[in-house]
Write an enzyme that holds these catalytic residues in place. Structure first.
Site, PDB file in Angstrom:
ATOM      1  N   ASP A 263      74.211  93.608 -34.177  1.00  0.00           N
ATOM      2  CA  ASP A 263      73.540  92.383 -33.744  1.00  0.00           C
ATOM      3  C   ASP A 263      72.048  92.449 -34.079  1.00  0.00           C
ATOM      4  O   ASP A 263      71.308  93.212 -33.457  1.00  0.00           O
ATOM      5  CB  ASP A 263      73.736  92.208 -32.231  1.00  0.00           C
ATOM      6  CG  ASP A 263      73.295  90.847 -31.724  1.00  0.00           C
ATOM      7  OD1 ASP A 263      72.454  90.205 -32.377  1.00  0.00           O
ATOM      8  OD2 ASP A 263      73.802  90.428 -30.657  1.00  0.00           O
TER       9      ASP A 263
ATOM     10  N   HIS B 149      75.692  88.866 -33.890  1.00  0.00           N
ATOM     11  CA  HIS B 149      75.503  87.775 -32.932  1.00  0.00           C
ATOM     12  C   HIS B 149      76.409  86.611 -33.356  1.00  0.00           C
ATOM     13  O   HIS B 149      75.946  85.616 -33.909  1.00  0.00           O
ATOM     14  CB  HIS B 149      74.034  87.369 -32.928  1.00  0.00           C
ATOM     15  CG  HIS B 149      73.534  86.873 -31.623  1.00  0.00           C
ATOM     16  ND1 HIS B 149      73.262  87.691 -30.554  1.00  0.00           N
ATOM     17  CD2 HIS B 149      73.252  85.612 -31.191  1.00  0.00           C
ATOM     18  CE1 HIS B 149      72.822  86.978 -29.539  1.00  0.00           C
ATOM     19  NE2 HIS B 149      72.816  85.707 -29.894  1.00  0.00           N
TER      20      HIS B 149
ATOM     21  N   SER C 191      74.656  85.425 -25.138  1.00  0.00           N
ATOM     22  CA  SER C 191      73.268  85.414 -25.588  1.00  0.00           C
ATOM     23  C   SER C 191      72.346  85.030 -24.430  1.00  0.00           C
ATOM     24  O   SER C 191      72.296  85.740 -23.432  1.00  0.00           O
ATOM     25  CB  SER C 191      73.113  84.487 -26.792  1.00  0.00           C
ATOM     26  OG  SER C 191      71.882  84.701 -27.424  1.00  0.00           O
ATOM     27  N   GLN C 192      71.610  83.903 -24.522  1.00  0.00           N
ATOM     28  CA  GLN C 192      70.839  83.491 -23.350  1.00  0.00           C
ATOM     29  C   GLN C 192      71.771  83.364 -22.143  1.00  0.00           C
ATOM     30  O   GLN C 192      71.413  83.732 -21.018  1.00  0.00           O
ATOM     31  CB  GLN C 192      70.136  82.155 -23.586  1.00  0.00           C
ATOM     32  CG  GLN C 192      69.399  81.651 -22.349  1.00  0.00           C
ATOM     33  CD  GLN C 192      68.852  80.244 -22.507  1.00  0.00           C
ATOM     34  OE1 GLN C 192      67.638  80.071 -22.612  1.00  0.00           O
ATOM     35  NE2 GLN C 192      69.717  79.242 -22.522  1.00  0.00           N
TER      36      GLN C 192
ATOM     37  N   TYR D  47      70.520  79.930 -26.038  1.00  0.00           N
ATOM     38  CA  TYR D  47      69.129  79.462 -26.107  1.00  0.00           C
ATOM     39  C   TYR D  47      69.046  78.121 -26.816  1.00  0.00           C
ATOM     40  O   TYR D  47      69.589  77.958 -27.916  1.00  0.00           O
ATOM     41  CB  TYR D  47      68.298  80.501 -26.837  1.00  0.00           C
ATOM     42  CG  TYR D  47      66.820  80.509 -26.520  1.00  0.00           C
ATOM     43  CD1 TYR D  47      66.325  80.033 -25.323  1.00  0.00           C
ATOM     44  CD2 TYR D  47      65.912  81.037 -27.435  1.00  0.00           C
ATOM     45  CE1 TYR D  47      64.972  80.080 -25.032  1.00  0.00           C
ATOM     46  CE2 TYR D  47      64.548  81.090 -27.160  1.00  0.00           C
ATOM     47  CZ  TYR D  47      64.089  80.611 -25.952  1.00  0.00           C
ATOM     48  OH  TYR D  47      62.745  80.653 -25.669  1.00  0.00           O
TER      49      TYR D  47
END
Length: 319
Positions: A273, A302, A183-184, A92
């Site tokens: 996470d 994360h 992630s993203q 992100y």
């Protein structure tokens, strides 16, 4: 073992909390029709970066709503026949990054393509044009407008369009293409494999953009999900439209796209996470019907998951 979320045996059964809109399938078929009707006007521009064993290009194409999308495109030098390819999607607000980390795949004979998400840290455009706020966040962009205006609808389509473009190149075997990201980037990997069924292998790591209501109920609408809290505080402070908001987010919730995946899938999950809670990841994982395997890291959040980059590369070697 420390526990941030549900115990593992419950995670493995969890089905998600965010509503699935009743017209979800029609919504995405209509979106794909718009994508297919868009002239991509593809450009490959030689990059100033070069190495002896690979050719590097800036790839540009036009996505839905006229945005010009950029990706880094690296292919092995001297290809004699179509070979495998891997698509990479970034985290992100990030970008496709430098050239050097694409070269390991090129050295193994892969074409490697890394996309810049529109309006984030790279060169891809965000053409805007929605009603309502544009404050801070991308996954709330267009939330006060028609669902067809949601920014992540367009970004998800960019991933599928990029895959289709790469598959059409003479250097790439359309039946030997994979996708990966963290992630993203993990969310976009799921979206890409869901919307482009020819993706053969997918390796999403702790995917973002999944089960928004669960994030809210865990009081973890902060960090990457902070814009959700901001949206309610500023535009619906009494939650009078909570159900409508979460239902609309359901159009861009990857758990609802996951059943469409046909690719063999490898998921990386950290059970501690706090950014993309494990239950939100499992909401998508548990809906994948294609062959899948999990690499679980009980004490990790994360962050870098040791050894996982190597496992993902080995996973793609079958291509």
């Amino acid at each position: 073992m420390p526990q941030l979320d549900m115990p593992l045996h419950q995670l493995q059964q969890y089905e998600g909390r965010t509503p699935r809109p009743h017209d979800f399938d029609d919504y995405w078929e209509r979106a794909l029709e718009e994508m297919r009707g868009t002239d991509p006007n593809v450009e490959l521009v030689p990059a100033p970066f070069s190495v002896p064993f690979a050719e590097c290009y800036d790839l540009y194409f036009t996505g839905v709503r006229g945005a010009r999308i950029h990706a880094k495109y690296v292919k092995p030098k001297g290809l004699q026949q179509p070979g495998p390819a891997v698509l990479q999607f970034h985290g992100y607000a990030g970008s496709s990054g430098d050239w050097h980390d694409k070269l390991a795949y090129a050295a193994l004979g892969f074409t490697f393509v890394s996309m810049d998400c529109r309006g984030q840290g790279g060169r891809s455009e965000d053409t805007g044009g929605v009603k309502g706020n544009t404050l801070r966040g991308h996954f709330i962009r267009g939330l006060a407008d028609s669902p067809d205006q949601l920014l992540f609808r367009h970004i998800f389509l960019d991933t599928a369009q990029l895959a289709s473009i790469v598959m059409s190149f003479p250097d790439v075997d359309e039946n030997r293409v994979g996708a990966t990201g963290w992630s993203q980037g993990g969310a976009l990997t799921v979206a890409c494999a869901a919307l482009e069924p020819r993706i053969k292998k997918a390796a999403p790591v702790y995917p973002f953009l999944s089960d928004y209501r669960r994030v809210w109920e865990m009081d973890l609408a902060k960090d990457a999900y902070e814009e959700l809290r901001t949206y309610f505080r500023q535009f619906d402070p009494q939650h009078l439209h909570e159900e409508e908001t979460f239902t609309r987010l359901g159009y861009i919730d990857i758990q609802n796209l996951a059943p469409r995946i046909r690719a063999e899938t490898l998921f990386g999950v950290g059970l501690m996470d706090p950014i993309c809670p494990p239950s939100t990841q499992f909401a998508a994982i548990n809906k994948v019907r294609a062959p899948k395997r999990l690499e679980i890291y009980p004490d990790f959040g994360h962050e870098n998951l040791p050894g996982l980059h190597d496992k993902i590369m080995q996973f793609f070697m079958d291509l």
